[in-house]
Scaffold this active site. Structure first.
Site, PDB file in Angstrom:
ATOM      1  N   LYS A 147      44.574  -2.472 -31.574  1.00 42.17           N
ATOM      2  CA  LYS A 147      44.999  -3.613 -32.347  1.00 42.17           C
ATOM      3  C   LYS A 147      43.821  -4.463 -32.815  1.00 42.17           C
ATOM      4  O   LYS A 147      43.947  -5.237 -33.763  1.00 42.17           O
ATOM      5  CB  LYS A 147      45.939  -4.491 -31.494  1.00 42.17           C
ATOM      6  CG  LYS A 147      47.164  -3.777 -30.992  1.00 42.17           C
ATOM      7  CD  LYS A 147      47.908  -4.708 -30.019  1.00 42.17           C
ATOM      8  CE  LYS A 147      49.019  -3.944 -29.326  1.00 42.17           C
ATOM      9  NZ  LYS A 147      49.594  -4.749 -28.221  1.00 42.17           N
ATOM     10  N   GLY A 148      42.709  -4.355 -32.132  1.00 41.26           N
ATOM     11  CA  GLY A 148      41.597  -5.287 -32.337  1.00 41.26           C
ATOM     12  C   GLY A 148      41.069  -5.384 -33.757  1.00 41.26           C
ATOM     13  O   GLY A 148      40.534  -6.412 -34.149  1.00 41.26           O
ATOM     14  N   GLU A 160      36.579  -0.889 -36.953  1.00 48.93           N
ATOM     15  CA  GLU A 160      36.792  -1.160 -35.530  1.00 48.93           C
ATOM     16  C   GLU A 160      36.324  -2.576 -35.201  1.00 48.93           C
ATOM     17  O   GLU A 160      35.464  -3.123 -35.895  1.00 48.93           O
ATOM     18  CB  GLU A 160      36.010  -0.091 -34.739  1.00 48.93           C
ATOM     19  CG  GLU A 160      35.867  -0.269 -33.254  1.00 48.93           C
ATOM     20  CD  GLU A 160      37.162  -0.127 -32.470  1.00 48.93           C
ATOM     21  OE1 GLU A 160      38.097  -0.869 -32.779  1.00 48.93           O
ATOM     22  OE2 GLU A 160      37.213   0.693 -31.534  1.00 48.93           O
ATOM     23  N   ASP A 193      31.427  -1.017 -27.607  1.00 46.28           N
ATOM     24  CA  ASP A 193      30.914  -1.506 -26.327  1.00 46.28           C
ATOM     25  C   ASP A 193      30.269  -0.338 -25.587  1.00 46.28           C
ATOM     26  O   ASP A 193      29.097  -0.031 -25.804  1.00 46.28           O
ATOM     27  CB  ASP A 193      32.087  -2.129 -25.563  1.00 46.28           C
ATOM     28  CG  ASP A 193      31.677  -2.785 -24.263  1.00 46.28           C
ATOM     29  OD1 ASP A 193      30.515  -3.182 -24.128  1.00 46.28           O
ATOM     30  OD2 ASP A 193      32.537  -2.921 -23.371  1.00 46.28           O
ATOM     31  N   LYS A 241      27.860  -4.130 -29.200  1.00 46.66           N
ATOM     32  CA  LYS A 241      27.345  -4.617 -27.910  1.00 46.66           C
ATOM     33  C   LYS A 241      26.530  -3.485 -27.293  1.00 46.66           C
ATOM     34  O   LYS A 241      27.013  -2.765 -26.427  1.00 46.66           O
ATOM     35  CB  LYS A 241      28.555  -4.943 -27.027  1.00 46.66           C
ATOM     36  CG  LYS A 241      28.405  -6.141 -26.114  1.00 46.66           C
ATOM     37  CD  LYS A 241      29.439  -6.123 -25.012  1.00 46.66           C
ATOM     38  CE  LYS A 241      30.760  -6.724 -25.369  1.00 46.66           C
ATOM     39  NZ  LYS A 241      31.663  -6.820 -24.184  1.00 46.66           N
ATOM     40  N   PHE A 269      31.768 -10.842 -22.499  1.00 51.99           N
ATOM     41  CA  PHE A 269      33.124 -10.510 -22.938  1.00 51.99           C
ATOM     42  C   PHE A 269      33.580 -11.537 -23.956  1.00 51.99           C
ATOM     43  O   PHE A 269      33.648 -12.731 -23.676  1.00 51.99           O
ATOM     44  CB  PHE A 269      34.095 -10.441 -21.763  1.00 51.99           C
ATOM     45  CG  PHE A 269      35.372  -9.767 -22.139  1.00 51.99           C
ATOM     46  CD1 PHE A 269      35.454  -8.380 -22.182  1.00 51.99           C
ATOM     47  CD2 PHE A 269      36.481 -10.509 -22.513  1.00 51.99           C
ATOM     48  CE1 PHE A 269      36.621  -7.744 -22.576  1.00 51.99           C
ATOM     49  CE2 PHE A 269      37.662  -9.871 -22.907  1.00 51.99           C
ATOM     50  CZ  PHE A 269      37.724  -8.495 -22.931  1.00 51.99           C
ATOM     51  N   ARG A 275      43.837 -13.280 -29.437  1.00 54.83           N
ATOM     52  CA  ARG A 275      43.497 -12.540 -30.668  1.00 54.83           C
ATOM     53  C   ARG A 275      43.503 -13.442 -31.887  1.00 54.83           C
ATOM     54  O   ARG A 275      42.892 -13.131 -32.901  1.00 54.83           O
ATOM     55  CB  ARG A 275      44.535 -11.432 -30.931  1.00 54.83           C
ATOM     56  CG  ARG A 275      44.498 -10.265 -29.983  1.00 54.83           C
ATOM     57  CD  ARG A 275      45.342  -9.137 -30.566  1.00 54.83           C
ATOM     58  NE  ARG A 275      45.752  -8.177 -29.558  1.00 54.83           N
ATOM     59  CZ  ARG A 275      45.009  -7.155 -29.133  1.00 54.83           C
ATOM     60  NH1 ARG A 275      43.815  -6.967 -29.634  1.00 54.83           N
ATOM     61  NH2 ARG A 275      45.475  -6.324 -28.222  1.00 54.83           N
TER      62      ARG A 275
HETATM   63  P1  IMP Z   1      34.321   0.977 -25.767  1.00 57.11           P
HETATM   64  O1  IMP Z   1      35.088   2.260 -25.630  1.00 57.11           O
HETATM   65  O2  IMP Z   1      33.764   0.534 -24.435  1.00 57.11           O
HETATM   66  O3  IMP Z   1      33.268   1.010 -26.827  1.00 57.11           O
HETATM   67  O4  IMP Z   1      35.348  -0.148 -26.067  1.00 57.11           O
HETATM   68  C1  IMP Z   1      35.966  -0.279 -27.252  1.00 57.11           C
HETATM   69  C2  IMP Z   1      37.188  -1.155 -27.115  1.00 57.11           C
HETATM   70  O5  IMP Z   1      37.126  -1.992 -25.957  1.00 57.11           O
HETATM   71  C3  IMP Z   1      37.256  -2.079 -28.287  1.00 57.11           C
HETATM   72  O6  IMP Z   1      37.971  -1.509 -29.337  1.00 57.11           O
HETATM   73  C4  IMP Z   1      37.910  -3.304 -27.696  1.00 57.11           C
HETATM   74  O7  IMP Z   1      39.310  -3.209 -27.833  1.00 57.11           O
HETATM   75  C5  IMP Z   1      37.535  -3.297 -26.237  1.00 57.11           C
HETATM   76  N1  IMP Z   1      36.431  -4.228 -25.923  1.00 57.11           N
HETATM   77  C6  IMP Z   1      35.147  -3.936 -25.630  1.00 57.11           C
HETATM   78  N2  IMP Z   1      34.406  -5.042 -25.419  1.00 57.11           N
HETATM   79  C7  IMP Z   1      35.262  -6.072 -25.600  1.00 57.11           C
HETATM   80  C8  IMP Z   1      35.096  -7.515 -25.535  1.00 57.11           C
HETATM   81  O8  IMP Z   1      34.026  -8.078 -25.292  1.00 57.11           O
HETATM   82  N3  IMP Z   1      36.222  -8.228 -25.797  1.00 57.11           N
HETATM   83  C9  IMP Z   1      37.430  -7.674 -26.093  1.00 57.11           C
HETATM   84  N4  IMP Z   1      37.615  -6.355 -26.169  1.00 57.11           N
HETATM   85  C10 IMP Z   1      36.547  -5.559 -25.923  1.00 57.11           C
HETATM   86 MG    MG Z   2      41.206  -4.420 -26.898  1.00 52.21          MG
END
Ligand code: IMP
Ligand code: MG
Length: 180
Positions: free
Chosen positions: A44-45, A100, A104, A132, A153, A166
């Site tokens: 959803k982000g 996206e 992270d 990040k 975060f 959100r």
């Molecule tokens: P990744 O797989 O660790 O790269 O994470 C990707 C997903 O984690 C993103 O699409 C977000 O939904 C969530 N996410 C990662 N870091 C944050 C943050 O700092 N705040 C909120 N959601 C996050």
């Molecule tokens: Mg999320």
């Protein structure tokens, strides 16, 4: 703008986000000039970023949505990606750009790139609002990024903590010590 009680500081203001969306939209428009572009928003982000970004892309575009979850209620990545809602059309032969909210660990996009690439798009690139890099576990090639951020975060502008916050118009640092 009055700060939400669960936010310790505004990392990126609404005005900064809007200005960056304009720049990214122009950059994407130049890069895909003469082509059709298929935007794949990761829910959803990514919903707010897509809505603002697409208004600054001066091309023939189509949009599709895919819902994935990798986090549940925790603030660290589980590494498992679940597809909650799949795309509504085939990607074969389309110039695709994934939109996206944040990269992270990179695990979500690493999975999605492989998954979507198996559908044989003409091209497949990534546009993320936030990057990040400190938390990276899997390398992902980012073609377009809004902002690089420190390992904190963040919430707002589509990003949630356990489905909340959100709707904030800015990107803020979540303050776990705050009440509420
Ligand atoms: P990744 O797989 O660790 O790269 O994470 C990707 C997903 O984690 C993103 O699409 C977000 O939904 C969530 N996410 C990662 N870091 C944050 C943050 O700092 N705040 C909120 N959601 C996050
Ligand atoms: Mg999320």
């Amino acid at each position: 703008m009055k700060l939400h009680p669960q936010i310790s500081k505004i990392l990126i203001s609404s005005e900064q986000i809007q200005a960056r969306c304009r720049e990214l939209g122009a950059e994407i428009t130049r890069a895909y000039r003469g082509k059709r572009l298929h935007l794949i928003c990761i829910l959803k982000g990514g919903f707010m970023f897509l809505a603002d970004l697409v208004r600054h892309i001066d091309l023939e575009v189509s949009v599709d949505f895919m819902a994935v979850s990798s986090y549940g209620a925790a603030t660290t990545s589980s590494g498992t990606v679940r597809i909650n809602q799949d795309l509504s059309r085939e990607l074969t032969g389309l110039e695709c750009l994934i939109v996206e909210d944040i990269v992270d660990t990179g695990l979500t996009l690493n999975f999605l790139l492989q998954h979507l690439d198996s559908h044989r798009p003409a091209s497949l690139k990534i546009c993320t609002l936030l990057n990040k890099p400190a938390a990276r576990k899997a390398e992902v090639p980012i073609a377009y990024q809004g902002f690089e951020i420190p390992p904190e975060f963040v919430v707002g502008y589509g990003l949630d903590l356990d489905e909340k916050l959100r709707n904030l118009p800015y990107i803020g640092v979540f303050d776990p010590s705050a009440a509420g």
